[in-house]
Motif scaffolding. Structure first.
Motif, short mmCIF file in Angstrom:
data_model
loop_
_atom_site.label_atom_id
_atom_site.label_comp_id
_atom_site.label_asym_id
_atom_site.label_seq_id
_atom_site.Cartn_x
_atom_site.Cartn_y
_atom_site.Cartn_z
N TYR A 48 -64.92 14.11 29.08
CA TYR A 48 -64.17 14.22 30.34
C TYR A 48 -64.63 13.15 31.34
CZ TYR A 48 -62.76 18.79 28.48
OH TYR A 48 -62.25 19.80 27.69
N LEU A 66 -58.09 3.03 21.87
CA LEU A 66 -58.07 4.41 21.33
C LEU A 66 -57.11 4.51 20.16
CD1 LEU A 66 -57.92 6.56 24.60
CD2 LEU A 66 -59.87 6.15 23.13
N PRO A 67 -57.37 5.48 19.27
CA PRO A 67 -56.38 5.71 18.21
C PRO A 67 -55.07 6.17 18.83
CG PRO A 67 -58.06 7.44 18.22
CD PRO A 67 -58.50 6.40 19.21
#
Ligand SMILES: CC(C)(COP(=O)(O)OP(=O)(O)OC[C@H]1O[C@@H](n2cnc3c(N)ncnc32)[C@H](O)[C@@H]1OP(=O)(O)O)[C@@H](O)C(=O)NCCC(=O)NCCS
Length: 187
Positions: free
Chosen positions: A142, A5-6
């Motif tokens: 989610y 992830l960033p």
């Protein structure tokens, strides 16, 4: 599969965040699924400043933080509210206000940070949320995060004069510790 992830940082809000927040709330695509008044704009500049100040002073029950990307850009907000210390759960809310950042993992990265904070600093056992049933982008995100469905809250949101169902989802501390998360942050 591990997707990196960033990197994001969650920081406390400042009064300077009010302008970005005001601009993001002018974008109907951003606010469509957010619990906001129907008028346009949903909040005046003065209301936005007041809201930010209430968050900063912790007088509105929100533990709301600014999401900052790896280059220092302010890109959204994430919060925990309805913090139930007795039963150790709280409700999460999130918005990536700058649409340029959508679909690139920033929402997941910010949620991961907030979930970490909720479980490890606030000592929560469960983090739950409510999402409108037609907010497909958010539901997908989610689920990727590990949230599971708890049930449908019928006609839970009055949106443009129409009652919309909301899905309640949650993640438990034991699930978070064990994983299995498909994502990891760069170290
Ligand atoms: C819902 C919301 C927070 C999701 O945030 P987001 O940053 O757009 O979404 P995510 O972080 O979940 O990104 C997921 C996507 O990024 C991809 N992704 C993840 N890591 C990535 C990386 N390192 N590089 C590139 N893409 C990546 C995922 O594969 C996924 O793509 P897919 O949807 O095509 O499968 C955002 O769309 C938003 O703010 N919407 C408006 C407000 C709102 O509805 N809030 C929720 C109210 S309940």
């Amino acid at each position: 599969m591990k997707i990196v992830l960033p990197r994001v940082v969650l920081r406390e809000l400042t009064r300077n965040d009010a302008e970005d927040r005001y601009q993001w709330c002018l974008d109907k695509e951003v606010t469509k699924h957010l619990n906001m008044p129907e008028q346009y704009p949903p909040f005046s500049k003065e209301e936005t400043i007041k809201w930010i100040e209430m968050c900063m002073n912790k007088t509105n029950g929100y533990d709301q933080k600014a999401i900052i990307d790896q280059d220092g850009n302010h890109i959204g907000w994430v919060d925990l509210k309805n913090i139930d210390k007795l039963n150790k759960h709280a409700e999460l809310g999130i918005a990536i206000g700058d649409k340029k950042y959508w679909g690139k993992g920033y929402g997941l990265a910010a949620m991961e940070e907030m979930i970490d904070y909720g479980f490890n600093e606030l000592q929560l056992n469960k983090i739950w949320l409510r999402v409108e049933i037609d907010n497909e982008k958010a539901i997908k995100s989610y689920k990727r995060m590990g949230y599971v469905e708890e049930g449908i809250l019928r006609q839970d949101r009055l949106r443009n004069g129409v009652f919309v169902d909301r899905l309640r989802m949650s993640i438990l501390k034991e699930e978070y510790i064990k994983g299995p998360f498909a994502f990891s942050n760069p170290s």
